[in-house]
Design a protein around this motif. Structure first.
Motif, PDB file in Angstrom:
ATOM      1  N   PRO A 199     -42.333   8.590   7.947  1.00 23.19           N
ATOM      2  CA  PRO A 199     -41.160   7.825   7.757  1.00 23.19           C
ATOM      3  C   PRO A 199     -41.485   7.660   6.125  1.00 23.19           C
ATOM      4  O   PRO A 199     -40.558   7.475   5.144  1.00 23.19           O
ATOM      5  N   GLU A 200     -42.860   7.399   5.973  1.00 23.36           N
ATOM      6  CA  GLU A 200     -42.935   6.832   4.544  1.00 23.36           C
ATOM      7  C   GLU A 200     -43.148   8.226   3.448  1.00 23.36           C
ATOM      8  O   GLU A 200     -43.175   8.158   2.420  1.00 23.36           O
ATOM      9  N   HIS A 201     -42.836   9.310   4.025  1.00 25.46           N
ATOM     10  CA  HIS A 201     -42.548  10.593   3.230  1.00 25.46           C
ATOM     11  C   HIS A 201     -41.201  10.525   2.618  1.00 25.46           C
ATOM     12  O   HIS A 201     -40.835  11.355   1.893  1.00 25.46           O
ATOM     13  N   HIS A 202     -40.059   9.682   2.898  1.00 29.60           N
ATOM     14  CA  HIS A 202     -38.763   9.844   2.688  1.00 29.60           C
ATOM     15  C   HIS A 202     -39.040   9.391   1.355  1.00 29.60           C
ATOM     16  O   HIS A 202     -39.595   8.519   0.686  1.00 29.60           O
ATOM     17  N   ASN A 203     -38.187  10.510   0.382  1.00 27.82           N
ATOM     18  CA  ASN A 203     -37.941  10.119  -0.976  1.00 27.82           C
ATOM     19  C   ASN A 203     -39.081  10.547  -1.910  1.00 27.82           C
ATOM     20  O   ASN A 203     -39.293  10.204  -2.746  1.00 27.82           O
ATOM     21  N   VAL A 226     -36.456  12.310   5.198  1.00 26.84           N
ATOM     22  CA  VAL A 226     -37.196  12.584   6.443  1.00 26.84           C
ATOM     23  C   VAL A 226     -36.231  11.558   7.460  1.00 26.84           C
ATOM     24  O   VAL A 226     -36.220  10.406   7.172  1.00 26.84           O
ATOM     25  N   ARG A 227     -35.889  12.119   8.397  1.00 28.70           N
ATOM     26  CA  ARG A 227     -35.139  11.308   9.421  1.00 28.70           C
ATOM     27  C   ARG A 227     -36.130  10.851  10.331  1.00 28.70           C
ATOM     28  O   ARG A 227     -37.031  11.451  10.806  1.00 28.70           O
ATOM     29  N   HIS A 228     -35.839   9.419  10.732  1.00 24.43           N
ATOM     30  CA  HIS A 228     -36.926   8.964  11.724  1.00 24.43           C
ATOM     31  C   HIS A 228     -36.240   7.746  12.389  1.00 24.43           C
ATOM     32  O   HIS A 228     -35.011   7.217  12.116  1.00 24.43           O
ATOM     33  N   SER A 229     -36.712   7.331  13.611  1.00 24.86           N
ATOM     34  CA  SER A 229     -36.174   6.315  14.326  1.00 24.86           C
ATOM     35  C   SER A 229     -35.836   5.135  13.725  1.00 24.86           C
ATOM     36  O   SER A 229     -36.837   4.780  12.821  1.00 24.86           O
ATOM     37  N   PRO A 230     -35.117   4.142  13.881  1.00 27.76           N
ATOM     38  CA  PRO A 230     -35.105   2.830  13.348  1.00 27.76           C
ATOM     39  C   PRO A 230     -36.470   1.989  13.502  1.00 27.76           C
ATOM     40  O   PRO A 230     -37.022   2.146  14.671  1.00 27.76           O
ATOM     41  N   VAL A 231     -36.680   1.172  12.636  1.00 28.25           N
ATOM     42  CA  VAL A 231     -37.732   0.216  12.779  1.00 28.25           C
ATOM     43  C   VAL A 231     -37.247  -1.058  12.356  1.00 28.25           C
ATOM     44  O   VAL A 231     -36.437  -1.024  11.233  1.00 28.25           O
ATOM     45  N   ILE A 232     -37.536  -2.005  13.403  1.00 24.81           N
ATOM     46  CA  ILE A 232     -36.778  -3.190  12.857  1.00 24.81           C
ATOM     47  C   ILE A 232     -37.804  -4.241  12.288  1.00 24.81           C
ATOM     48  O   ILE A 232     -38.905  -4.304  12.590  1.00 24.81           O
ATOM     49  N   LEU A 233     -37.636  -4.621  10.927  1.00 22.78           N
ATOM     50  CA  LEU A 233     -38.589  -5.109  10.085  1.00 22.78           C
ATOM     51  C   LEU A 233     -38.872  -6.531  10.496  1.00 22.78           C
ATOM     52  O   LEU A 233     -38.224  -7.272  11.199  1.00 22.78           O
ATOM     53  N   ASN A 234     -40.390  -6.917  10.393  1.00 28.06           N
ATOM     54  CA  ASN A 234     -40.824  -8.488  10.964  1.00 28.06           C
ATOM     55  C   ASN A 234     -40.361  -9.502  10.015  1.00 28.06           C
ATOM     56  O   ASN A 234     -40.162 -10.662  10.489  1.00 28.06           O
ATOM     57  N   SER A 235     -39.262  -9.051   9.228  1.00 26.91           N
ATOM     58  CA  SER A 235     -38.575 -10.296   8.377  1.00 26.91           C
ATOM     59  C   SER A 235     -37.159 -10.674   9.011  1.00 26.91           C
ATOM     60  O   SER A 235     -36.653 -11.538   8.715  1.00 26.91           O
ATOM     61  N   SER A 236     -36.974 -10.050  10.160  1.00 30.52           N
ATOM     62  CA  SER A 236     -35.902 -10.582  10.824  1.00 30.52           C
ATOM     63  C   SER A 236     -36.028 -11.713  11.432  1.00 30.52           C
ATOM     64  O   SER A 236     -37.168 -12.082  11.877  1.00 30.52           O
ATOM     65  N   ARG A 237     -35.170 -12.615  11.530  1.00 28.57           N
ATOM     66  CA  ARG A 237     -35.373 -14.007  11.859  1.00 28.57           C
ATOM     67  C   ARG A 237     -34.126 -14.843  12.438  1.00 28.57           C
ATOM     68  O   ARG A 237     -33.033 -14.203  12.411  1.00 28.57           O
ATOM     69  N   VAL A 250     -33.007  -7.136  10.416  1.00 29.07           N
ATOM     70  CA  VAL A 250     -33.207  -5.902   9.131  1.00 29.07           C
ATOM     71  C   VAL A 250     -33.782  -4.855   9.813  1.00 29.07           C
ATOM     72  O   VAL A 250     -34.892  -4.739  10.211  1.00 29.07           O
ATOM     73  N   SER A 251     -32.948  -3.477   9.695  1.00 28.44           N
ATOM     74  CA  SER A 251     -33.781  -2.514  10.235  1.00 28.44           C
ATOM     75  C   SER A 251     -33.446  -1.093   9.314  1.00 28.44           C
ATOM     76  O   SER A 251     -32.482  -0.994   8.666  1.00 28.44           O
ATOM     77  N   SER A 252     -34.804  -0.399   9.241  1.00 27.40           N
ATOM     78  CA  SER A 252     -34.708   0.808   8.463  1.00 27.40           C
ATOM     79  C   SER A 252     -34.494   1.874   9.429  1.00 27.40           C
ATOM     80  O   SER A 252     -35.102   2.065  10.520  1.00 27.40           O
ATOM     81  N   GLY A 253     -33.903   3.190   8.738  1.00 22.18           N
ATOM     82  CA  GLY A 253     -34.048   4.359   9.682  1.00 22.18           C
ATOM     83  C   GLY A 253     -33.143   5.294   8.977  1.00 22.18           C
ATOM     84  O   GLY A 253     -32.435   5.032   8.205  1.00 22.18           O
ATOM     85  N   LEU A 254     -33.359   6.564   9.296  1.00 23.85           N
ATOM     86  CA  LEU A 254     -32.435   7.542   8.678  1.00 23.85           C
ATOM     87  C   LEU A 254     -32.249   8.831   9.988  1.00 23.85           C
ATOM     88  O   LEU A 254     -33.029   9.236  10.413  1.00 23.85           O
ATOM     89  N   PRO A 255     -30.844   8.824  10.184  1.00 23.69           N
ATOM     90  CA  PRO A 255     -29.800   8.486   9.462  1.00 23.69           C
ATOM     91  C   PRO A 255     -29.706   6.926   9.518  1.00 23.69           C
ATOM     92  O   PRO A 255     -30.216   6.351  10.475  1.00 23.69           O
ATOM     93  N   LEU A 256     -28.888   6.225   8.787  1.00 23.46           N
ATOM     94  CA  LEU A 256     -28.768   4.826   8.823  1.00 23.46           C
ATOM     95  C   LEU A 256     -28.408   4.236  10.313  1.00 23.46           C
ATOM     96  O   LEU A 256     -27.518   4.523  10.869  1.00 23.46           O
ATOM     97  N   PRO A 257     -29.299   3.218  10.597  1.00 23.77           N
ATOM     98  CA  PRO A 257     -29.071   2.798  11.884  1.00 23.77           C
ATOM     99  C   PRO A 257     -27.988   1.895  12.118  1.00 23.77           C
ATOM    100  O   PRO A 257     -27.656   1.141  11.321  1.00 23.77           O
ATOM    101  N   LYS A 258     -27.530   1.622  13.202  1.00 23.36           N
ATOM    102  CA  LYS A 258     -26.160   0.581  13.281  1.00 23.36           C
ATOM    103  C   LYS A 258     -27.188  -0.539  14.529  1.00 23.36           C
ATOM    104  O   LYS A 258     -27.845  -0.293  15.213  1.00 23.36           O
TER     105      LYS A 258
END
Length: 385
Positions: A199-203, A226-237, A250-258
């Motif tokens: 995932p860190e190879h994206h961009n 780089v397509r990757h599964s969603p990751v929910i960030l620890n900053s979610s509260r 807050v979640s990151s992923g590609l394609p854009l997660p729902k």
């Protein structure tokens, strides 16, 4: 009579340009007049010629530069695999590893057959060598995190045995190898880079640099997606404001997660936004009449690659200020950001429902972009006094 025969014999032996005094026009040639190539690459000149019927095979064909006694070693003949009329013969040739200022000039064709018979065509082909402008071609397949990927870099041109060195920068590959493919007179050379995307190879910018003849450099750069599964960030509260629950996922992923909330009901206020790079989703919900401190709220993030979940513990926003001091701890940062985002998400709710297209927040977008760089918290750019 004998004197006349002797004179004719001397002429035929000394003049390589003159073979048949009666039918010299039976020699003809068709080739391009002016051919342009690039420094470090190659050119191919397609050519056909005809000879008198009295000239029999085998016929040796030699292209030379200016002086027929000083044939250039850089010239080679090739067949284009084209079917020609019976009276025509191919005389195509190529020049490899062109050097500007050295390979330029006039080239002529010389025929040799039988015992010492020679004919040089008066027509010339003019070769001009210009500065290299072509760049390597990078081919990137669809990249998915964790799956093996082969990225290729093609050397400019399609020259036979190019003198090329290829270097990859931007990513450390697991393996590199050279590969070629070609047809008569043409060749394509590649460097294949094998690696396993993360995932860190994206961009990430991946550059392929080609050095020709040890003196000419040209390069191309590709930005990896780089397509990757969603990751929910620890900053979610999740926080309780009086009797109202306010949650942010807050979640990151590609394609854009729902993002979805299994506890979502008809009375829940809901709003979503995305980052400018379209790889981070932010979802906010508000539920009235909630007072279960210590409970958890489930956030689910999903895209085409996979699904992930997080149980977010509900906290109370009213902490004792004396215990917090001036440490700018995460709860107080969240307190400030939650207030701001409540206002923003309330205003965007109507727009989000009408449009499912990309949405570009203005003030809070910088916060989300910060989350891409540092996963620990999307709220670190908010300062409280």
């Amino acid at each position: 009579m004998l004197q006349m025969l002797f004179i004719l014999t001397v002429i035929m032996m000394t003049n390589s340009e003159l073979l048949f005094l009666d039918v010299p026009t039976d020699f003809s040639i068709e080739a391009g007049d002016n051919i342009t190539g690039e420094d470090g690459l190659c050119v191919r000149v397609y050519c056909v010629f005809t000879v008198p019927k009295s000239v029999s095979d085998p016929i040796r064909r030699t292209w030379f530069k200016v002086d027929p006694q000083n044939s250039s070693a850089e010239v080679y003949n090739f067949n284009s695999n084209t079917v020609f009329p019976q009276n025509q013969k191919e005389c195509s040739f190529g020049l490899n590893q062109l050097v500007q200022g050295k390979s330029d000039g006039e080239y002529r064709l010389k025929l040799e057959w039988g015992e010492g018979n020679v004919y040089s065509f008066p027509q010339t082909v003019h070769i001009t060598v210009k500065e290299l402008t072509q760049k390597p071609t990078i081919n990137v397949p669809l990249l998915t995190a964790g799956e093996k990927a082969d990225i290729s870099c093609k050397v400019p041109g399609d020259c036979l045995k190019p003198s090329a060195d290829i270097v990859w920068t931007g990513i450390r590959p697991n393996e590199t190898r050279l590969q070629g493919r070609g047809v008569p007179g043409k060749n394509e050379e590649f460097s294949i880079m094998t690696f396993y995307p993360k995932p860190e190879h994206h961009n990430t910018k991946l550059t392929c640099t080609v050095t020709l003849q040890g003196r000419i450099q040209t390069e191309s750069t590709a930005i990896l997606k780089v397509r990757h599964s969603p990751v929910i960030l620890n900053s979610s509260r999740c926080f309780v404001w009086g009797d109202e629950l306010s949650c942010m996922c807050v979640s990151s992923g590609l394609p854009l997660p729902k993002i979805s909330w299994p506890k979502l009901n008809s009375t829940t206020k809901h709003c979503s936004a995305v980052s400018t790079e379209n790889i981070i989703s932010i979802s906010h919900i508000s539920i009235a009449g909630f007072s279960e401190l210590g409970a958890t709220v489930e956030c689910v993030s999903k895209n085409l690659i996979g699904t992930t979940k997080m149980e977010i513990q509900v906290q109370h926003h009213a902490e004792n200020p004396q215990e917090i001091g001036f440490s700018l701890s995460t709860p107080w940062i969240l307190f400030t950001l939650s207030f701001v985002l409540n206002v923003i998400f309330a205003s965007c709710l109507i727009v989000v429902r009408r449009r499912e297209k990309y949405m570009k927040p203005v003030d809070d977008n910088h916060v989300y972009m910060t989350a891409m760089k540092r996963e620990e918290s999307v709220y670190e750019t908010i300062k409280t006094q």
